[in-house]
Each structure stands twice: as structure tokens, then as C-alpha cells.
Design an enzyme around this catalytic site. Structure first.
Site, PDB file in Angstrom:
ATOM      1  N   ASN A  37       1.508   3.330  -3.044  1.00 54.67           N
ATOM      2  CA  ASN A  37       2.101   3.757  -4.317  1.00 54.67           C
ATOM      3  C   ASN A  37       1.626   5.145  -4.740  1.00 54.67           C
ATOM      4  OD1 ASN A  37       3.502   1.345  -4.600  1.00 54.67           O
ATOM      5  ND2 ASN A  37       1.965   0.413  -5.921  1.00 54.67           N
TER       6      ASN A  37
ATOM      7  N   HIS B 210       3.116   3.215  -9.141  1.00 56.56           N
ATOM      8  CA  HIS B 210       3.005   1.766  -9.329  1.00 56.56           C
ATOM      9  C   HIS B 210       4.266   1.193  -9.975  1.00 56.56           C
ATOM     10  CE1 HIS B 210      -1.056   1.659  -7.905  1.00 56.56           C
ATOM     11  NE2 HIS B 210      -1.473   2.502  -8.820  1.00 56.56           N
TER      12      HIS B 210
ATOM     13  N   LEU C 204      11.419 -20.706  -3.264  1.00 55.71           N
ATOM     14  CA  LEU C 204      10.407 -19.817  -2.680  1.00 55.71           C
ATOM     15  C   LEU C 204       9.139 -19.945  -3.509  1.00 55.71           C
ATOM     16  CD1 LEU C 204       9.529 -17.351  -0.831  1.00 55.71           C
ATOM     17  CD2 LEU C 204      10.347 -15.882  -2.685  1.00 55.71           C
TER      18      LEU C 204
ATOM     19  N   TRP D  65     -11.205  -2.295  -8.791  1.00 52.91           N
ATOM     20  CA  TRP D  65     -11.833  -1.946 -10.066  1.00 52.91           C
ATOM     21  C   TRP D  65     -12.558  -0.606  -9.962  1.00 52.91           C
ATOM     22  CZ3 TRP D  65     -10.172  -4.589 -14.021  1.00 52.91           C
ATOM     23  CH2 TRP D  65      -9.790  -5.927 -13.873  1.00 52.91           C
TER      24      TRP D  65
ATOM     25  N   ASP E   4       0.841  -1.201   0.000  1.00 53.87           N
ATOM     26  CA  ASP E   4       0.000   0.000   0.000  1.00 53.87           C
ATOM     27  C   ASP E   4       0.874   1.249   0.000  1.00 53.87           C
ATOM     28  OD1 ASP E   4      -2.291   1.515   0.068  1.00 53.87           O
ATOM     29  OD2 ASP E   4      -2.607   1.314   2.213  1.00 53.87           O
TER      30      ASP E   4
ATOM     31  N   ILE F 158      -6.799  -5.044   7.406  1.00 54.23           N
ATOM     32  CA  ILE F 158      -6.384  -6.140   6.533  1.00 54.23           C
ATOM     33  C   ILE F 158      -7.122  -6.133   5.195  1.00 54.23           C
ATOM     34  CG2 ILE F 158      -5.581  -7.618   8.390  1.00 54.23           C
ATOM     35  CD1 ILE F 158      -8.205  -9.114   8.278  1.00 54.23           C
TER      36      ILE F 158
ATOM     37  N   ARG G  82       1.635  -4.807   6.463  1.00 54.54           N
ATOM     38  CA  ARG G  82       0.960  -3.789   5.662  1.00 54.54           C
ATOM     39  C   ARG G  82       1.773  -2.508   5.698  1.00 54.54           C
ATOM     40  NH1 ARG G  82      -5.139  -2.410   4.335  1.00 54.54           N
ATOM     41  NH2 ARG G  82      -4.751  -0.581   3.061  1.00 54.54           N
TER      42      ARG G  82
ATOM     43  N   SER H 232      -6.860  -5.879  -5.578  1.00 52.36           N
ATOM     44  CA  SER H 232      -8.028  -6.429  -4.893  1.00 52.36           C
ATOM     45  C   SER H 232      -9.259  -6.354  -5.782  1.00 52.36           C
ATOM     46  CB  SER H 232      -8.291  -5.674  -3.588  1.00 52.36           C
ATOM     47  OG  SER H 232      -8.931  -4.443  -3.848  1.00 52.36           O
TER      48      SER H 232
END
Length: 262
Positions: free
Chosen positions: A34, A49, A143, A81, A32, A207, A200, A77
Site C-alpha cells: 500500500n 491504505h 464464505l 505498531w 503488502d 511469510i 503475498r 501484524s
């Protein structure tokens, strides 16, 4: 099948997680800040971004170096949109560009890539590149990188319930056999450990509908650092914070101490 920690994290993770030197097996990050990073510099949100991509690279590198097993990044998320159309278009272009440019590097470094979320909303080109990337990196073990795109925790839970309902309706599943483990098996992250640490950035302390089931026993780390400024040092600070926590999983301090001494 789902790993045991999903339904009972204390069963296999409790002793390790409460060890002073233990590292989280699964780290999830809500990336969070950007846009705020860009505005502070008089830049467009799109530039923010793009700057965030380097933070993604740095975080993946550091997670692999520190021996984290699974790293889940909240990239887009289901609520995103609602953002301006130009920003969404730029994000989709950036997502496609990353899929084209970064997968070879991930594969060369032994990193497996998975993408979770409702992919039906993405273009055919993006879906094809996701499928290719997942197939190319499937056998890598250094990973496991999971990208949550067009993802929402409510969507994930509702989809799991619908899948179980369909199996019951088809006569494949006895409703009495539906328990936490059966439900978890239908979730997007069914094949990875539960989240141990959720980070975060940007100073927000929520969250935001992210992997709700898997966060049940997670330690939460909130940092004021805006995502483009998040680097290896910031990641290490989050791990240090995690190592100072005592994870009880419903047990008492005395039980934890006895377990550590065993």
C-alpha cells in the site's frame, strides 16, 4: 474440535488437492504494498491504505464467486505498531470505518466474518464493532472471511502453549495426551481447514510471521503486484498457479498418481 486437515492435511485433502481442477479450500493473503503504491503516485501512505480497501472488496467478491471456503487476510501484524503514529491512527480509523460500513454488505452476501489476533490492544469501540460483526454474520456459510489484526504467528503459538499448560496445571489435561491435534485446537484458526494457498503481493518473498502452523503444507504464490492493484484477475492467476502444483504431503509421485486414478 479442529478439522482433520490441521494435523494431517493428506488425510482428507490430499486427493482433492492433487486433482487438476481442485481449488484451494483456504486461501490466506499477505496484503503488502500500500505504501509503495502511494509513494509511486506522490500520495500519502494513508491514501494507499484507502486504495487497498477496494482490493479487499474485489478479492472477497472473487473468492466467493470461485467457491473458496475460507479467506484469511493479514490486515495488521503485531509488528505494525512500530510504524509512524499518524499512520497507525489512520489505520485504526480505517479499520473502524470498514467495520461500520462493510459488515451489512458482507451479511447480505452470505459471508461470515471473524477477526483473529490480540484484540486487547484495540479501542473499546473497535472491539465492540468486531463482536457485533461476528455475531451478525456467524450463521453465514457462503464464505468465511477471517481478518488477522494485531496478529503474529509467534503470539498464536505461544498462546496455544500457554492454554495447554494452564489445562495441565488445573488437572484437566494429561500431558501425554498433547499431540498435534490437541495443540492445533488451541490456535486462532482451529475451526477452519489448513491453508492451501498463501498469496503475498508486492514482490516480497517471505511469510512475515503469518499463521505459521497453518502454512505447513501451503502452496506459496508471490506476485509483484502491489496490493491496491490486486484484483479478480490477479486472484484467478494465483488459483491457476495453485492448480498446476502437485501437492504430495510426503507421498511419492507414484502414490499421487495411484490416488488420482482411484
Amino acid at each position: 474440535m479442529t478439522s482433520p486437515p490441521t494435523s494431517d492435511p493428506s488425510a482428507t485433502e490430499g486427493k482433492l488437492a492433487n486433482s487438476k481442477d481442485a481449488l484451494p479450500r483456504h486461501v490466506a493473503i499477505i496484503m503488502d504494498g500500500n505504501n509503495r503504491w502511494a509513494r509511486a503516485r506522490g500520495l500519502s501512505g494513508v491514501r494507499g491504505h484507502h486504495a487497498g480497501v477496494e482490493a479487499v472488496r474485489a478479492t472477497i467478491r472473487r473468492a466467493a464467486e470461485r467457491g473458496v471456503e475460507t479467506l484469511t487476510l493479514f490486515a495488521f501484524s503485531s509488528e505494525n505498531w512500530k510504524r509512524p503514529r499518524a499512520e497507525i491512527s489512520a489505520l485504526m480509523e480505517l479499520f473502524l470505518l470498514a467495520l461500520k460500513r462493510e459488515v451489512t454488505k458482507l451479511h447480505a452476501n452470505g459471508i461470515r466474518l471473524s477477526v483473529i489476533g490480540d484484540l486487547s490492544a484495540f479501542s473499546e469501540s473497535i472491539r465492540k464493532h468486531i463482536a457485533r460483526a461476528e455475531a451478525k454474520t456467524r450463521d453465514n456459510t457462503r464464505l468465511h472471511l477471517v481478518i488477522a489484526a494485531n496478529y503474529g504467528g509467534h503470539w498464536d503459538l505461544a498462546r496455544a502453549a500457554r492454554r495447554l499448560g494452564e489445562r495441565v496445571a488445573a488437572g484437566e489435561l494429561d500431558p501425554s495426551l498433547i499431540d498435534e491435534a490437541a495443540f492445533a485446537d488451541e490456535l486462532s484458526l482451529a475451526d477452519v481447514p489448513s491453508v492451501d494457498l498463501c498469496i503475498r503481493t508486492s514482490g516480497e518473498q517471505r511469510i512475515s510471521n503469518f499463521v505459521l502452523w497453518e502454512l505447513a503444507y501451503a502452496e506459496l504464490h508471490f506476485t509483484p503486484c502491489l496490493w491496491p492493484d490486486f484484483d479478480a484477475e490477479a486472484f484467478d492467476l494465483a488459483l491457476d498457479d495453485f492448480q498446476r502444483r502437485q501437492r504430495r504431503f510426503g507421498m511419492t509421485d507414484e502414490q499421487i498418481e495411484a490416488q488420482q486414478g482411484a
